[in-house]
Scaffold this active site. Structure first.
Site, PDB file in Angstrom:
ATOM      1  N   CYS A  14     -42.623 -36.824 -14.373  1.00  0.00           N
ATOM      2  CA  CYS A  14     -42.122 -36.728 -15.740  1.00  0.00           C
ATOM      3  C   CYS A  14     -42.598 -35.422 -16.361  1.00  0.00           C
ATOM      4  O   CYS A  14     -43.524 -34.788 -15.870  1.00  0.00           O
ATOM      5  CB  CYS A  14     -42.657 -37.871 -16.596  1.00  0.00           C
ATOM      6  SG  CYS A  14     -42.135 -39.486 -16.037  1.00  0.00           S
ATOM      7  N   GLY A  42     -37.983 -34.459 -14.071  1.00  0.00           N
ATOM      8  CA  GLY A  42     -37.409 -35.800 -14.167  1.00  0.00           C
ATOM      9  C   GLY A  42     -35.981 -35.742 -14.642  1.00  0.00           C
ATOM     10  O   GLY A  42     -35.695 -35.073 -15.645  1.00  0.00           O
TER      11      GLY A  42
END
Ligand code: SF4
Length: 478
Positions: A14, A42
């Site tokens: 992320c 991501g």
């Protein structure tokens, strides 16, 4: 990143961003640009939350940054501070409920949180919280963090104190941006496994997973958030609470090998330079007589340049990636996979025909795509194909936010180097040593986690197949 092209490649984790405006910046637009720069971390979902005088407005959805936001949405997201998040799910299902930022109400208003990383004791903590009456909206571990902060705020003098208490409970990796009613807070786990840095845009502080996001918004890099540090940005400027943990930090070495963008600096080291260095060392450790060095697009390109520089063998392009194959590309059935590979990746026949090639890639996970690439190069007329990998054999799963499959699916875990060579059909195969790899982030002011190569985890981790949330997700995917 290959966006589904490399179905045997690692999946990203992320990216997070935050801004506290003290000038006249449009915080939503700044966050949008920064998320664009972090998109490689991501691609499943994107979101942002803005704080408009204590009220948090947010928008998040599945998809890439430009699919999730448009002018109307950005114009609606007005405020003084903002956080943003791009996600690849390593814990929790790939659903809108699990996308971030997560927003909750707590005793003093609202909180919004964006998290990069993975907790290894999330299941345990969640069970305890559920027994105490907590209700969860999602299946991801970030909500556990938010819940703990909210609960501890009931018995703490300040949000900072609640965060410190939360940090004593959780184990794992986390780089977090948090919006409170009047502050932007950033924090990094005590081992600093995931990156987080601080920048300055005029008089406004920003936080980002990678320095490339600072560049994207025109912010000047100030410094990295230290492992275990909490940075509090408010009208009073930037304040910091430092952890008294004295362990050596353990930044994920895979950030340098693959995840981070080459134009980023992490904990003092250039990602680009580290990849060049990895190629150079690979050439020193595993030389081979050949005519041309090529890189597997895009992950092996920089290391291939390093290999060429050190060996003196010319670097060239042997494989062309179709950059316009996006997430919507209909994944081929098993029977159509060869066609799928050709659409996404093509061999430059005239560049490689009759040549002895060294091909560099950053890692081999399952080995299936590597095999197809070697086969395609040979079919196109390469005389010899020598595979060189700019990291050691990957044998162990990751518990800190990277979707590395269970050991059973890692080809290097179940096969010897010679067996992998035969499987992929290369004339020779060699990997960079762990020692060589760890020396590549030149100038880094940190230690490294290299557990997926060595099996030496920097903390106690759940056994493979345990009921940890992350493992449940992984088992569901297998
Ligand atoms: Fe990074 Fe590997 Fe450690 Fe996971 S196990 S944090 S991928 S080095």
């Amino acid at each position: 990143m290959w966006n589904g092209i490399r179905w045997d490649k690692l999946r990203e984790e992320c990216g997070v961003f935050g801004i506290f405006n003290k000038d006249d910046h449009d915080v939503a637009r700044m966050t949008y640009y920064a998320l664009y720069a972090l998109q490689h971390r991501g691609q499943e979902s994107a979101g942002m939350a803005v704080n408009d005088n204590g009220t948090i407005l947010y928008h998040k959805d599945m998809g890439l940054v430009p699919d999730v936001f448009n002018e109307i949405i950005l114009n609606h997201l007005k405020g003084k501070m903002a956080i943003g998040h791009v996600r690849y799910s390593t814990t929790g299902d790939n659903t809108r409920e699990n996308s971030q930022p997560m927003v909750i109400k707590y005793r003093n208003g609202q909180l919004a949180l964006g998290h990069n990383g993975n907790l290894v004791n999330a299941s345990e903590l969640r069970e305890k919280l559920e027994e105490a009456g907590a209700i969860f909206q999602s299946t991801n571990d970030s909500e556990v963090i938010l819940n703990l902060i909210s609960r501890y705020s009931l018995i703490s003098e300040s949000i900072e104190e609640a965060i410190q208490k939360m940090m004593q409970d959780v184990r794992g990796s986390y780089s977090i941006v948090l919006l409170t009613p009047d502050k932007l807070i950033g924090m990094r786990d005590p081992l600093g496994i995931r990156p987080l840095c601080i920048g300055l845009l005029g008089n406004s502080y920003v936080l980002a997973s990678e320095s490339c996001a600072l560049d994207a918004v025109g912010a000047k890099f100030i410094r990295d958030v230290d492992p275990g540090e909490i940075v509090i940005i408010s009208d009073d400027g930037l304040n910091s609470i430092r952890s008294d943990v004295k362990e050596e930090s353990r930044l994920c070495i895979f950030e340098f090998i693959y995840f981070a963008r080459p134009d980023s600096f992490l904990d003092g080291a250039s990602v680009y330079q580290a990849r060049i260095e990895a190629g150079r060392r690979l050439a020193m450790e595993h030389p081979v007589e050949s005519d041309l060095v090529i890189g597997a697009p895009d992950s092996g390109i920089t290391a291939a340049i390093g290999y060429s520089m050190e060996s003196g063998i010319p670097y060239g392009q042997g494989l062309i990636k179709n950059r316009y194959v996006g997430r919507t590309f209909i994944q081929p059935t098993q029977a159509q996979r060869e066609t799928g590979v050709r659409i996404k990746l093509n061999v430059m026949k005239n560049a490689i025909e009759g040549k002895r090639l060294v091909i560099i890639d950053d890692s081999i996970v399952r080995g299936t795509t590597t095999k197809r690439i070697v086969q395609a190069l040979k079919e196109a007329g390469a005389k010899e194909v020598h595979m060189r990998v700019s990291s050691p054999p990957m044998k162990y799963p990751c518990y800190f936010g990277v979707d590395i499959p269970s050991s059973k699916q890692l080809v290097a875990s179940i096969s010897s180097v010679e067996e992998v060579r035969k499987l992929i059909g290369a004339d020779s195969l060699a990997y960079l040593s762990l020692e060589g790899l760890l020396s590549t982030p030149v100038g880094a002011r940190c230690g490294f986690c290299s557990a997926c190569f060595s099996g030496e985890y920097p903390m106690e981790v759940p056994r493979e197949g345990s009921k940890n949330l992350m493992d449940r997700k992984r088992q569901a995917k297998i």
